[in-house]
Design a protein around this motif. Structure first.
Motif, PDB file in Angstrom:
ATOM      1  N   GLN A  13      37.943  25.609  45.006  1.00 45.37           N
ATOM      2  CA  GLN A  13      39.182  26.232  45.456  1.00 45.37           C
ATOM      3  C   GLN A  13      40.372  25.406  44.990  1.00 45.37           C
ATOM      4  OE1 GLN A  13      38.660  26.146  49.697  1.00 45.37           O
ATOM      5  NE2 GLN A  13      37.506  28.043  49.720  1.00 45.37           N
TER       6      GLN A  13
ATOM      7  N   THR B 104      51.042  27.032  42.741  1.00 41.45           N
ATOM      8  CA  THR B 104      49.680  27.457  43.065  1.00 41.45           C
ATOM      9  C   THR B 104      49.245  28.675  42.264  1.00 41.45           C
ATOM     10  OG1 THR B 104      49.806  26.467  45.250  1.00 41.45           O
ATOM     11  CG2 THR B 104      48.144  28.185  44.945  1.00 41.45           C
TER      12      THR B 104
ATOM     13  N   HIS C 163      48.911  22.133  39.791  1.00 43.44           N
ATOM     14  CA  HIS C 163      49.105  21.037  40.732  1.00 43.44           C
ATOM     15  C   HIS C 163      50.369  20.286  40.336  1.00 43.44           C
ATOM     16  CE1 HIS C 163      48.110  18.054  43.718  1.00 43.44           C
ATOM     17  NE2 HIS C 163      48.171  17.104  42.802  1.00 43.44           N
TER      18      HIS C 163
ATOM     19  N   ARG D 272      39.333  21.597  44.566  1.00 37.20           N
ATOM     20  CA  ARG D 272      38.576  20.852  45.569  1.00 37.20           C
ATOM     21  C   ARG D 272      37.324  21.646  45.890  1.00 37.20           C
ATOM     22  NH1 ARG D 272      39.757  22.700  50.964  1.00 37.20           N
ATOM     23  NH2 ARG D 272      41.174  24.465  50.850  1.00 37.20           N
TER      24      ARG D 272
ATOM     25  N   PHE E  23      43.911  23.422  45.476  1.00 36.67           N
ATOM     26  CA  PHE E  23      44.534  22.660  46.560  1.00 36.67           C
ATOM     27  C   PHE E  23      45.514  23.591  47.277  1.00 36.67           C
ATOM     28  CE2 PHE E  23      42.417  19.117  45.151  1.00 36.67           C
ATOM     29  CZ  PHE E  23      42.864  17.924  45.703  1.00 36.67           C
ATOM     30  N   SER E  24      45.952  23.189  48.438  1.00 41.40           N
ATOM     31  CA  SER E  24      46.868  24.039  49.207  1.00 41.40           C
ATOM     32  C   SER E  24      48.230  24.121  48.513  1.00 41.40           C
ATOM     33  CB  SER E  24      47.055  23.493  50.618  1.00 41.40           C
ATOM     34  OG  SER E  24      47.910  22.373  50.613  1.00 41.40           O
ATOM     35  N   ALA E  25      48.965  25.170  48.838  1.00 41.49           N
ATOM     36  CA  ALA E  25      50.294  25.375  48.256  1.00 41.49           C
ATOM     37  C   ALA E  25      51.225  24.214  48.561  1.00 41.49           C
ATOM     38  CB  ALA E  25      50.883  26.692  48.752  1.00 41.49           C
ATOM     39  N   LEU E  26      51.009  23.504  49.656  1.00 39.62           N
ATOM     40  CA  LEU E  26      51.853  22.354  49.993  1.00 39.62           C
ATOM     41  C   LEU E  26      51.653  21.197  49.019  1.00 39.62           C
ATOM     42  CD1 LEU E  26      51.487  22.311  53.877  1.00 39.62           C
ATOM     43  CD2 LEU E  26      53.466  23.056  52.532  1.00 39.62           C
ATOM     44  N   GLN E  27      50.484  21.124  48.407  1.00 43.60           N
ATOM     45  CA  GLN E  27      50.178  20.032  47.493  1.00 43.60           C
ATOM     46  C   GLN E  27      50.448  20.390  46.033  1.00 43.60           C
ATOM     47  OE1 GLN E  27      46.240  19.946  49.115  1.00 43.60           O
ATOM     48  NE2 GLN E  27      46.532  17.861  49.878  1.00 43.60           N
ATOM     49  N   ASN E  28      50.518  21.654  45.737  1.00 40.77           N
ATOM     50  CA  ASN E  28      50.727  22.109  44.360  1.00 40.77           C
ATOM     51  C   ASN E  28      52.200  22.353  44.081  1.00 40.77           C
ATOM     52  OD1 ASN E  28      47.973  22.223  43.810  1.00 40.77           O
ATOM     53  ND2 ASN E  28      47.814  24.297  44.612  1.00 40.77           N
TER      54      ASN E  28
ATOM     55  N   ASN F 154      34.870  23.069  48.687  1.00 42.55           N
ATOM     56  CA  ASN F 154      34.952  23.401  50.096  1.00 42.55           C
ATOM     57  C   ASN F 154      33.942  24.504  50.413  1.00 42.55           C
ATOM     58  OD1 ASN F 154      35.898  23.448  52.752  1.00 42.55           O
ATOM     59  ND2 ASN F 154      37.487  24.938  52.273  1.00 42.55           N
TER      60      ASN F 154
ATOM     61  N   LYS G 194      45.837  28.692  40.033  1.00 47.59           N
ATOM     62  CA  LYS G 194      44.742  29.660  40.131  1.00 47.59           C
ATOM     63  C   LYS G 194      44.367  30.197  38.753  1.00 47.59           C
ATOM     64  CE  LYS G 194      45.496  30.971  44.919  1.00 47.59           C
ATOM     65  NZ  LYS G 194      45.919  32.015  45.846  1.00 47.59           N
TER      66      LYS G 194
END
Length: 155
Positions: free
Chosen positions: A107, A117, A79, A100, A109-114, A102, A121
């Motif tokens: 899972q 990524t 992140h 997060r 966080f999305s690649a936009l937030q990390n 889900n 993982k």
């Protein structure tokens, strides 16, 4: 009463409220310091805000004993470079933005937030190796008492 604040990372939504605790001892992941000293931008040319108070740095697997409470730092980059989880008394895991919840699964966080990524993982696989976690607490998607079920498939 002493107050200790363990930052999982330095994004403003996690560090912005520290002034509400003027006497608190602040713990910052050592690998995260680059984010508040303008060495590494959070995204493009945007930097995290500096922490203008004294703080103590923690590294992977450092253990801080606070009376009967044991806090273990677990470096989980992805992140941000210094994202860190905290395992309290070997049974409560605070993950910050490392994962997060889900649909019954843990899972990333999305690649936009990390920032990375792929690395995040790998960090989740590291967390999946933990045993006897009774409570998983995330920063933005709640908590669960089903760690083993949630984390299944990550290792």
């Amino acid at each position: 009463m002493a107050v200790d604040l363990f930052l999982t990372h330095s994004d403003y939504d996690h560090s912005g409220g520290i002034d509400l605790f003027p006497n608190a001892k602040i713990y910052l992941p050592k690998a995260e310091e680059q984010m508040i000293t303008r060495i590494t931008p959070r995204r493009f040319w945007i930097y995290n805000w500096p922490i203008k108070r004294k703080y103590e740095m923690v590294s992977d697997n450092d253990i801080t004993n606070l009376g009967p409470t044991k806090v273990q730092a677990i470096l989980t980059p992805g992140h941000t470079p210094g994202s860190t989880c905290y395992l309290i008394n070997n049974s409560m895991l605070f993950t910050g933005d490392n994962l997060r919840l889900n649909n019954g699964k843990a899972q990333p966080f999305s690649a936009l937030q990390n920032m990375d990524t792929k690395t995040q993982k790998e960090s989740l696989k590291k967390l999946a190796l933990l045993k006897n976690v009774e409570i998983l607490c995330t920063a933005h998607s709640g908590y669960s008492k089903d760690f083993e079920v949630l984390i299944k498939g990550l290792n």
